[in-house]
Write a protein that holds these residues in place. Sequence first.
Motif, short mmCIF file in Angstrom:
data_model
loop_
_atom_site.label_atom_id
_atom_site.label_comp_id
_atom_site.label_asym_id
_atom_site.label_seq_id
_atom_site.Cartn_x
_atom_site.Cartn_y
_atom_site.Cartn_z
N TYR A 150 -34.04 38.71 -39.62
CA TYR A 150 -33.94 37.86 -40.80
C TYR A 150 -33.43 38.63 -42.02
N ASP A 151 -33.80 39.88 -42.13
CA ASP A 151 -33.37 40.71 -43.26
C ASP A 151 -31.89 41.05 -43.09
N PRO A 152 -31.05 40.74 -44.06
CA PRO A 152 -29.62 41.02 -43.92
C PRO A 152 -29.32 42.49 -43.60
N TYR A 153 -30.13 43.40 -44.11
CA TYR A 153 -29.92 44.82 -43.81
C TYR A 153 -30.09 45.07 -42.32
N ASN A 154 -31.11 44.52 -41.73
CA ASN A 154 -31.39 44.72 -40.30
C ASN A 154 -30.49 43.89 -39.40
N TYR A 155 -30.08 42.74 -39.89
CA TYR A 155 -29.26 41.85 -39.08
C TYR A 155 -28.00 42.55 -38.58
N ASN A 156 -27.48 43.45 -39.36
CA ASN A 156 -26.27 44.17 -38.95
C ASN A 156 -26.48 44.97 -37.67
N PHE A 157 -27.71 45.39 -37.41
CA PHE A 157 -27.98 46.12 -36.16
C PHE A 157 -27.83 45.19 -34.96
N PHE A 158 -28.17 43.91 -35.14
CA PHE A 158 -27.99 42.93 -34.07
C PHE A 158 -26.52 42.61 -33.86
N ARG A 159 -25.78 42.61 -34.91
CA ARG A 159 -24.37 42.22 -34.83
C ARG A 159 -23.51 43.29 -34.17
N LYS A 160 -24.00 44.47 -34.04
CA LYS A 160 -23.20 45.57 -33.49
C LYS A 160 -22.77 45.31 -32.06
N THR A 161 -23.63 44.67 -31.29
CA THR A 161 -23.29 44.46 -29.89
C THR A 161 -23.60 43.04 -29.44
N GLN A 162 -22.76 42.52 -28.62
CA GLN A 162 -22.97 41.19 -28.03
C GLN A 162 -24.21 41.22 -27.14
N GLN A 163 -24.43 42.32 -26.50
CA GLN A 163 -25.57 42.46 -25.58
C GLN A 163 -26.89 42.24 -26.32
N MET A 164 -27.02 42.79 -27.52
CA MET A 164 -28.27 42.65 -28.27
C MET A 164 -28.47 41.19 -28.69
N ARG A 165 -27.43 40.52 -29.09
CA ARG A 165 -27.56 39.11 -29.47
C ARG A 165 -27.96 38.26 -28.26
N GLN A 166 -27.36 38.53 -27.12
CA GLN A 166 -27.70 37.79 -25.91
C GLN A 166 -29.15 38.06 -25.50
N LEU A 167 -29.58 39.31 -25.63
CA LEU A 167 -30.94 39.66 -25.27
C LEU A 167 -31.95 38.96 -26.17
N LEU A 168 -31.69 38.92 -27.47
CA LEU A 168 -32.61 38.24 -28.38
C LEU A 168 -32.68 36.75 -28.03
N LEU A 169 -31.57 36.13 -27.78
CA LEU A 169 -31.56 34.72 -27.41
C LEU A 169 -32.36 34.50 -26.12
N LYS A 170 -32.15 35.35 -25.15
CA LYS A 170 -32.86 35.26 -23.87
C LYS A 170 -34.37 35.42 -24.08
N MET A 171 -34.75 36.33 -24.95
CA MET A 171 -36.16 36.55 -25.23
C MET A 171 -36.79 35.34 -25.90
N VAL A 172 -36.10 34.77 -26.87
CA VAL A 172 -36.62 33.60 -27.58
C VAL A 172 -36.79 32.43 -26.60
#
Length: 77
Positions: free
Chosen positions: A51-73
């Motif tokens: 949620y924090d824009p500073y941290n969100y950039n860490f999620f945006r670095k890789t498609q894999q991380m975004r997919q993993l977060l979605l899968k976890m949710v």
Amino acid sequence: MFTNEERQKQRTGKYGTSREQYLQELVTEFQKTPNEESKEQIVAHLANFAYDPYNYNFFRKTQQMRQLLLKMVVSVL
């Protein structure tokens, strides 16, 4: 509270956990725990982290991380 580079350095300290390492530790904990309630808490931490824009950039670095977060949710719904 949203963070920035300076505040993050203060909070982390000289020997603290980097954002990337913290994120990886949460993912690893989620993958290893059999407890559904614990998984829900971990997903909540990850969502709060993203949620924090500073941290969100860490999620945006890789498609894999975004997919993993979605899968976890989805898995805890």
